[in-house]
Write a protein that holds these residues in place. Structure first.
Motif, PDB file in Angstrom:
ATOM      1  N   PHE A  63       0.836  -1.191   0.000  1.00 45.87           N
ATOM      2  CA  PHE A  63       0.000   0.000   0.000  1.00 45.87           C
ATOM      3  C   PHE A  63       0.871   1.241   0.000  1.00 45.87           C
ATOM      4  O   PHE A  63       1.843   1.334   0.746  1.00 45.87           O
ATOM      5  N   ILE A  65      -0.444   4.910   0.125  1.00 44.28           N
ATOM      6  CA  ILE A  65      -1.558   5.861   0.179  1.00 44.28           C
ATOM      7  C   ILE A  65      -1.008   7.227   0.582  1.00 44.28           C
ATOM      8  O   ILE A  65      -0.173   7.325   1.488  1.00 44.28           O
ATOM      9  N   TYR A  68       2.849   8.308   1.284  1.00 48.84           N
ATOM     10  CA  TYR A  68       3.699   7.108   1.303  1.00 48.84           C
ATOM     11  C   TYR A  68       4.138   6.651  -0.086  1.00 48.84           C
ATOM     12  O   TYR A  68       4.946   5.733  -0.200  1.00 48.84           O
ATOM     13  N   ARG A 130      -6.552  -1.862   5.025  1.00 45.15           N
ATOM     14  CA  ARG A 130      -5.735  -2.727   4.163  1.00 45.15           C
ATOM     15  C   ARG A 130      -6.300  -4.140   4.136  1.00 45.15           C
ATOM     16  O   ARG A 130      -6.292  -4.801   3.106  1.00 45.15           O
ATOM     17  N   ASP A 153       4.816  -3.805   4.301  1.00 38.79           N
ATOM     18  CA  ASP A 153       4.842  -2.351   4.502  1.00 38.79           C
ATOM     19  C   ASP A 153       5.687  -1.719   3.398  1.00 38.79           C
ATOM     20  O   ASP A 153       6.656  -2.331   2.931  1.00 38.79           O
ATOM     21  N   VAL A 154       5.386  -0.480   3.031  1.00 38.65           N
ATOM     22  CA  VAL A 154       6.146   0.170   1.964  1.00 38.65           C
ATOM     23  C   VAL A 154       7.325   0.989   2.504  1.00 38.65           C
ATOM     24  O   VAL A 154       8.273   1.270   1.761  1.00 38.65           O
ATOM     25  N   ASP A 155       7.283   1.329   3.798  1.00 39.25           N
ATOM     26  CA  ASP A 155       8.344   2.183   4.359  1.00 39.25           C
ATOM     27  C   ASP A 155       9.555   1.345   4.780  1.00 39.25           C
ATOM     28  O   ASP A 155      10.112   1.511   5.856  1.00 39.25           O
ATOM     29  N   HIS A 243      -3.996  -1.584  15.764  1.00 42.96           N
ATOM     30  CA  HIS A 243      -4.736  -1.647  14.510  1.00 42.96           C
ATOM     31  C   HIS A 243      -4.716  -3.029  13.905  1.00 42.96           C
ATOM     32  O   HIS A 243      -4.975  -4.007  14.596  1.00 42.96           O
ATOM     33  N   GLU A 244      -4.416  -3.143  12.584  1.00 45.42           N
ATOM     34  CA  GLU A 244      -4.539  -4.463  11.979  1.00 45.42           C
ATOM     35  C   GLU A 244      -3.465  -5.409  12.492  1.00 45.42           C
ATOM     36  O   GLU A 244      -3.657  -6.633  12.481  1.00 45.42           O
ATOM     37  N   ARG A 294       3.577  11.828   7.908  1.00 46.36           N
ATOM     38  CA  ARG A 294       2.238  11.465   8.354  1.00 46.36           C
ATOM     39  C   ARG A 294       1.277  12.651   8.397  1.00 46.36           C
ATOM     40  O   ARG A 294       0.098  12.487   8.671  1.00 46.36           O
TER      41      ARG A 294
HETATM   42  C1  2GW Z   1       0.329   5.241   8.651  1.00 44.35           C
HETATM   43  C2  2GW Z   1       0.401   5.797   9.925  1.00 44.35           C
HETATM   44  C3  2GW Z   1       0.276   7.175  10.114  1.00 44.35           C
HETATM   45  C4  2GW Z   1       0.084   7.979   9.001  1.00 44.35           C
HETATM   46  C5  2GW Z   1       0.031   7.418   7.725  1.00 44.35           C
HETATM   47  C6  2GW Z   1       0.132   6.041   7.533  1.00 44.35           C
HETATM   48  C7  2GW Z   1       0.080   5.473   6.190  1.00 44.35           C
HETATM   49  C8  2GW Z   1       0.375   4.119   6.023  1.00 44.35           C
HETATM   50  C9  2GW Z   1      -0.215   6.244   5.028  1.00 44.35           C
HETATM   51  O1  2GW Z   1      -0.503   7.463   5.052  1.00 44.35           O
HETATM   52  N1  2GW Z   1      -0.183   5.659   3.792  1.00 44.35           N
HETATM   53  C10 2GW Z   1       0.111   4.323   3.650  1.00 44.35           C
HETATM   54  O2  2GW Z   1       0.175   3.824   2.526  1.00 44.35           O
HETATM   55  N2  2GW Z   1       0.347   3.554   4.763  1.00 44.35           N
HETATM   56  C11 2GW Z   1       0.589   2.110   4.595  1.00 44.35           C
HETATM   57  O3  2GW Z   1       0.437   1.429   5.804  1.00 44.35           O
HETATM   58  C12 2GW Z   1       2.031   1.877   4.113  1.00 44.35           C
HETATM   59  O4  2GW Z   1       2.068   0.701   3.318  1.00 44.35           O
HETATM   60  C13 2GW Z   1       2.744   1.643   5.440  1.00 44.35           C
HETATM   61  O5  2GW Z   1       3.976   0.960   5.292  1.00 44.35           O
HETATM   62  C14 2GW Z   1       1.687   0.847   6.187  1.00 44.35           C
HETATM   63  C15 2GW Z   1       1.824   0.869   7.723  1.00 44.35           C
HETATM   64  O6  2GW Z   1       2.034   2.181   8.179  1.00 44.35           O
HETATM   65  P1  2GW Z   1       3.468   2.576   8.774  1.00 44.35           P
HETATM   66  O7  2GW Z   1       4.497   1.847   7.983  1.00 44.35           O
HETATM   67  O8  2GW Z   1       3.592   4.044   8.858  1.00 44.35           O
HETATM   68  O9  2GW Z   1       3.360   2.016  10.228  1.00 44.35           O
HETATM   69  P2  2GW Z   1       4.575   1.388  11.091  1.00 44.35           P
HETATM   70  O10 2GW Z   1       5.854   1.454  10.370  1.00 44.35           O
HETATM   71  O11 2GW Z   1       4.495   1.993  12.446  1.00 44.35           O
HETATM   72  O12 2GW Z   1       4.078  -0.091  11.109  1.00 44.35           O
HETATM   73  C16 2GW Z   1       3.477  -0.926  12.048  1.00 44.35           C
HETATM   74  O13 2GW Z   1       2.254  -0.493  12.640  1.00 44.35           O
HETATM   75  C17 2GW Z   1       1.145  -0.289  11.736  1.00 44.35           C
HETATM   76  C18 2GW Z   1      -0.138  -0.064  12.493  1.00 44.35           C
HETATM   77  O14 2GW Z   1      -0.053   0.963  13.431  1.00 44.35           O
HETATM   78  C19 2GW Z   1       0.913  -1.471  10.840  1.00 44.35           C
HETATM   79  O15 2GW Z   1       0.432  -2.554  11.606  1.00 44.35           O
HETATM   80  C20 2GW Z   1       2.194  -1.897  10.166  1.00 44.35           C
HETATM   81  O16 2GW Z   1       1.992  -3.048   9.376  1.00 44.35           O
HETATM   82  C21 2GW Z   1       3.261  -2.170  11.214  1.00 44.35           C
HETATM   83  O17 2GW Z   1       4.462  -2.545  10.567  1.00 44.35           O
END
Ligand code: 2GW
Ligand code: MN
Length: 296
Positions: A63, A65, A68, A130, A153-155, A243-244, A294
């Motif tokens: 993803f 979005i 990102y 997602r 995750d994309v990051d 979350h998920e 974010r």
């Molecule tokens: C996510 C949090 C806050 C603001 C924006 C986003 C966001 C996430 C976004 O604006 N657009 C988007 O495409 N994403 C997708 O969700 C993207 O693929 C990203 O890698 C994923 C998870 O968000 P992320 O990577 O910022 O969260 P992390 O690195 O703290 O990941 C952990 O926690 C998440 C839930 O809070 C998820 O469970 C994730 O899978 C975890 O690794």
């Protein structure tokens, strides 16, 4: 499902034989109590696995979005170097900004499919939904197009081999922050009102939502169940703490994964010091400016 349903035929191959009395690793757990292998460097032979999984198509869902989308270039470039090299791959990029998806040269047998999805105002909804989107697209197309799905995750970036050794009916990854912790310390959802609730005296591992997957049929079941759980939570006015990821952990507690990936497969070099038994870092967090990336 080549790993479980049918025994694959392999050609004549030359490789060093395994030694029953010399386990390849004695410093880490190689098997869960339900006999799912835990995947660590030094425990498998890629040549045998590549032969077993030839003619397998792998879908990688990611993803991107809103802001990102900036992570896509490095994600895809490093995936071309390290992810399922030599196998058929479809990158499913789920995004609200198709025009911002970068064009990356791809190796033979690999392609990008852009799936336009809606965005949500709340970031919690972005990550939670997602599961709904994976569930819907599984039925619509993934079931007909690929054998296995990997959700990432994309990051993050790939920085070493991630191949067919991870594939199995259902797999999860040990979260790098909790693999050595007692279960009481896992950040499971602890409020009984949530569908993701796990009591203090249960739990195998804390799994990272940044990398999981399995056969399309199993990922479809997982994503559908997690989405349903999210809807029930919403109706009850509660949102799971991670979350998920919280729902994923609940699902994997009662649907035991058939393979478990070691923290080699999800690591964060900024947050954690690499212990000696972690020989390779395969998929690692890309540093991000949380406030900037974010914000809207
Ligand atoms: C996510 C949090 C806050 C603001 C924006 C986003 C966001 C996430 C976004 O604006 N657009 C988007 O495409 N994403 C997708 O969700 C993207 O693929 C990203 O890698 C994923 C998870 O968000 P992320 O990577 O910022 O969260 P992390 O690195 O703290 O990941 C952990 O926690 C998440 C839930 O809070 C998820 O469970 C994730 O899978 C975890 O690794
Ligand atoms: Mn992330």
């Amino acid at each position: 499902c080549p790993d479980t349903c049918r025994v694959p035929r392999v050609p004549r191959m030359l490789y060093p034989k395994a030694h029953v009395l010399q386990p390849p690793r004695v410093d880490v757990l190689l098997m869960t109590p339900w006999f799912a292998p835990i995947i660590w460097d030094g425990t498998y032979d890629s040549a045998i696995l590549d032969a077993q999984f030839r003619n397998t198509t792998i879908g990688l869902t990611v993803f991107a979005i809103k802001k990102y989308v900036v992570f896509l270039k490095l994600f895809l470039e490093t995936a071309e170097k390290y992810f399922m090299v030599g196998h058929r791959v479809i990158y499913y990029i789920l995004t609200d900004r198709p025009a911002d998806v970068p064009q990356i040269p791809l190796q033979e047998g690999r392609r990008v499919v852009i799936l336009k999805v809606r965005n949500y105002t709340r970031w919690q909804d972005v990550v939670l939904h997602r599961m709904e989107m994976i569930s819907n697209f599984s039925q619509q197309r993934f079931l007909h197009e690929v054998d296995y799905l990997v959700s990432a995750d994309v990051d993050m970036k790939f920085s070493d081999h991630v191949g067919v050794e991870i594939l199995s009916s259902l797999f999860g990854t040990l979260h790098p922050g909790f693999y050595a912790s007692d279960r009481q310390r896992f950040t499971y959802e602890r409020r009984p009102l949530s569908q993701a609730y796990i009591p203090e005296d249960e739990g195998d591992f804390y799994y990272a939502a940044a990398l999981y997957g399995g056969s399309v049929a199993e990922v479809y079941r997982l994503a559908t169940a997690c989405h349903q759980a999210t809807l029930i939570d919403k109706a009850n006015g509660i949102e799971a703490v991670w979350h998920e990821e919280s729902h994923l952990n609940k699902y994997l507690l009662y649907h035991k994964p058939t393979k478990v990936l070691s923290p080699e497969y999800v690591w964060d070099e900024r947050m954690l010091r690499k212990p000696p038994y972690l020989r390779r870092l395969r998929y690692v967090a890309v540093p991000k400016n949380h406030a900037q990336i974010r914000s809207r």
